[in-house]
Enzyme design. Structure first.
Site, PDB file in Angstrom:
ATOM      1  N   ASP A  35       5.365   2.906  -3.640  1.00  0.00           N
ATOM      2  CA  ASP A  35       4.268   1.994  -3.861  1.00  0.00           C
ATOM      3  C   ASP A  35       3.083   2.739  -3.969  1.00  0.00           C
ATOM      4  O   ASP A  35       2.671   3.889  -3.256  1.00  0.00           O
ATOM      5  CB  ASP A  35       4.055   1.036  -2.638  1.00  0.00           C
ATOM      6  CG  ASP A  35       3.324  -0.287  -2.905  1.00  0.00           C
ATOM      7  OD1 ASP A  35       3.601  -1.328  -2.938  1.00  0.00           O
ATOM      8  OD2 ASP A  35       2.024   0.112  -2.880  1.00  0.00           O
ATOM      9  N   ASN A  97       7.728 -10.860  -1.050  1.00  0.00           N
ATOM     10  CA  ASN A  97       6.892 -11.623  -1.119  1.00  0.00           C
ATOM     11  C   ASN A  97       7.165 -12.673  -2.507  1.00  0.00           C
ATOM     12  O   ASN A  97       7.188 -12.227  -3.472  1.00  0.00           O
ATOM     13  CB  ASN A  97       5.307 -11.191  -1.146  1.00  0.00           C
ATOM     14  CG  ASN A  97       5.244 -10.224   0.127  1.00  0.00           C
ATOM     15  OD1 ASN A  97       5.595 -10.918   1.114  1.00  0.00           O
ATOM     16  ND2 ASN A  97       4.308  -9.218  -0.205  1.00  0.00           N
ATOM     17  N   GLN A 104       2.347 -13.029  -3.155  1.00  0.00           N
ATOM     18  CA  GLN A 104       3.143 -12.312  -4.318  1.00  0.00           C
ATOM     19  C   GLN A 104       2.228 -11.959  -5.209  1.00  0.00           C
ATOM     20  O   GLN A 104       1.372 -12.702  -6.037  1.00  0.00           O
ATOM     21  CB  GLN A 104       4.226 -13.176  -5.130  1.00  0.00           C
ATOM     22  CG  GLN A 104       4.829 -12.247  -5.968  1.00  0.00           C
ATOM     23  CD  GLN A 104       6.019 -12.810  -6.698  1.00  0.00           C
ATOM     24  OE1 GLN A 104       6.551 -13.994  -6.524  1.00  0.00           O
ATOM     25  NE2 GLN A 104       6.820 -12.242  -7.468  1.00  0.00           N
ATOM     26  N   HIS A 110      10.234  -7.897  -6.538  1.00  0.00           N
ATOM     27  CA  HIS A 110      10.269  -6.565  -5.908  1.00  0.00           C
ATOM     28  C   HIS A 110      10.577  -6.759  -4.453  1.00  0.00           C
ATOM     29  O   HIS A 110      10.365  -7.770  -3.786  1.00  0.00           O
ATOM     30  CB  HIS A 110       9.194  -5.922  -6.362  1.00  0.00           C
ATOM     31  CG  HIS A 110       7.941  -6.650  -5.993  1.00  0.00           C
ATOM     32  ND1 HIS A 110       7.463  -7.652  -6.699  1.00  0.00           N
ATOM     33  CD2 HIS A 110       6.996  -6.607  -4.805  1.00  0.00           C
ATOM     34  CE1 HIS A 110       6.490  -8.196  -5.995  1.00  0.00           C
ATOM     35  NE2 HIS A 110       6.079  -7.519  -4.987  1.00  0.00           N
TER      36      HIS A 110
HETATM   37  P1  5GP Z   1       3.441  -7.911  -3.527  1.00  0.00           P
HETATM   38  O1  5GP Z   1       2.160  -8.575  -3.021  1.00  0.00           O
HETATM   39  O2  5GP Z   1       3.487  -8.668  -5.027  1.00  0.00           O
HETATM   40  O3  5GP Z   1       4.653  -8.216  -2.738  1.00  0.00           O
HETATM   41  O4  5GP Z   1       3.184  -6.514  -3.843  1.00  0.00           O
HETATM   42  C1  5GP Z   1       2.891  -5.925  -4.948  1.00  0.00           C
HETATM   43  C2  5GP Z   1       2.884  -4.290  -4.679  1.00  0.00           C
HETATM   44  O5  5GP Z   1       2.788  -3.551  -5.949  1.00  0.00           O
HETATM   45  C3  5GP Z   1       1.620  -4.082  -3.595  1.00  0.00           C
HETATM   46  O6  5GP Z   1       2.188  -3.346  -2.535  1.00  0.00           O
HETATM   47  C4  5GP Z   1       0.909  -2.909  -4.696  1.00  0.00           C
HETATM   48  O7  5GP Z   1       0.338  -1.949  -3.778  1.00  0.00           O
HETATM   49  C5  5GP Z   1       2.130  -2.492  -5.520  1.00  0.00           C
HETATM   50  N1  5GP Z   1       1.465  -2.112  -6.693  1.00  0.00           N
HETATM   51  C6  5GP Z   1       0.502  -2.600  -7.378  1.00  0.00           C
HETATM   52  N2  5GP Z   1       0.206  -2.080  -8.737  1.00  0.00           N
HETATM   53  C7  5GP Z   1       0.970  -1.091  -8.531  1.00  0.00           C
HETATM   54  C8  5GP Z   1       1.313   0.010  -9.691  1.00  0.00           C
HETATM   55  O8  5GP Z   1       0.671   0.051 -10.713  1.00  0.00           O
HETATM   56  N3  5GP Z   1       2.202   1.071  -9.381  1.00  0.00           N
HETATM   57  C9  5GP Z   1       2.877   1.033  -8.235  1.00  0.00           C
HETATM   58  N4  5GP Z   1       3.682   1.966  -7.844  1.00  0.00           N
HETATM   59  N5  5GP Z   1       2.663   0.094  -7.108  1.00  0.00           N
HETATM   60  C10 5GP Z   1       1.872  -0.987  -7.516  1.00  0.00           C
END
Ligand code: 5GP
Length: 126
Positions: A35, A97, A104, A110
């Site tokens: 992440d 999420n 999300q 993911h």
């Molecule tokens: P969500 O809130 O959708 O469950 O989590 C999305 C996750 O993706 C977050 O923890 C955020 O830090 C991660 N994330 C967002 N953009 C990028 C990216 O460009 N590269 C990586 N490796 N992680 C990302």
């Protein structure tokens, strides 16, 4: 209502190598990478390579091979990162999420694997 996957999301771009990521493990159907904004010493995201929005979308429409591969990749990440509770590590948490209430951010399925420190109780009150 059907699932509408949009190929513009960040994880689709990572899968197409349009933006970089730090790979932990890649398999035929799945990719695990660090992440970008880690919330714990271990914070790895595992995604299927197929165009699935959410866990329920994946469970409904993915092939058996994709589902097995995804779950085995999650287990393998836990092993690689040393967080298995029964094999020398201290455990971990898996989060997926989904949607508005699940907060999300990226609309491609993911799973977050978090560990390396005590993570507190399951939900905050905010
Ligand atoms: P969500 O809130 O959708 O469950 O989590 C999305 C996750 O993706 C977050 O923890 C955020 O830090 C991660 N994330 C967002 N953009 C990028 C990216 O460009 N590269 C990586 N490796 N992680 C990302």
């Amino acid at each position: 209502m059907g699932y509408e996957y949009n190929t513009d999301n960040i994880f689709a771009k990572i899968l197409r190598s349009e933006i970089p990521s730090k790979t932990v493990i890649e398999t035929e159907h799945s990719l695990a990478f660090e992440d970008i904004n880690p919330q714990a010493p271990v914070h790895v995201l595992v995604i299927p390579k197929g165009p699935y929005l959410s866990y329920d979308h994946f469970a409904k429409e993915a092939s058996d091979q994709e589902i097995v591969d995804f779950n085995r990749t999650i287990g393998e990440v836990c092993r690689i990162c040393g967080v298995q509770a029964d094999n020398g590590g201290n455990g971990f948490r898996i989060i997926s999420n989904t949607g508005e209430h699940g907060v999300q951010e990226v609309p491609h399925l993911h799973v977050h694997i978090l560990g390396g420190r005590w993570l507190g109780r399951m939900l905050s009150n905010v």
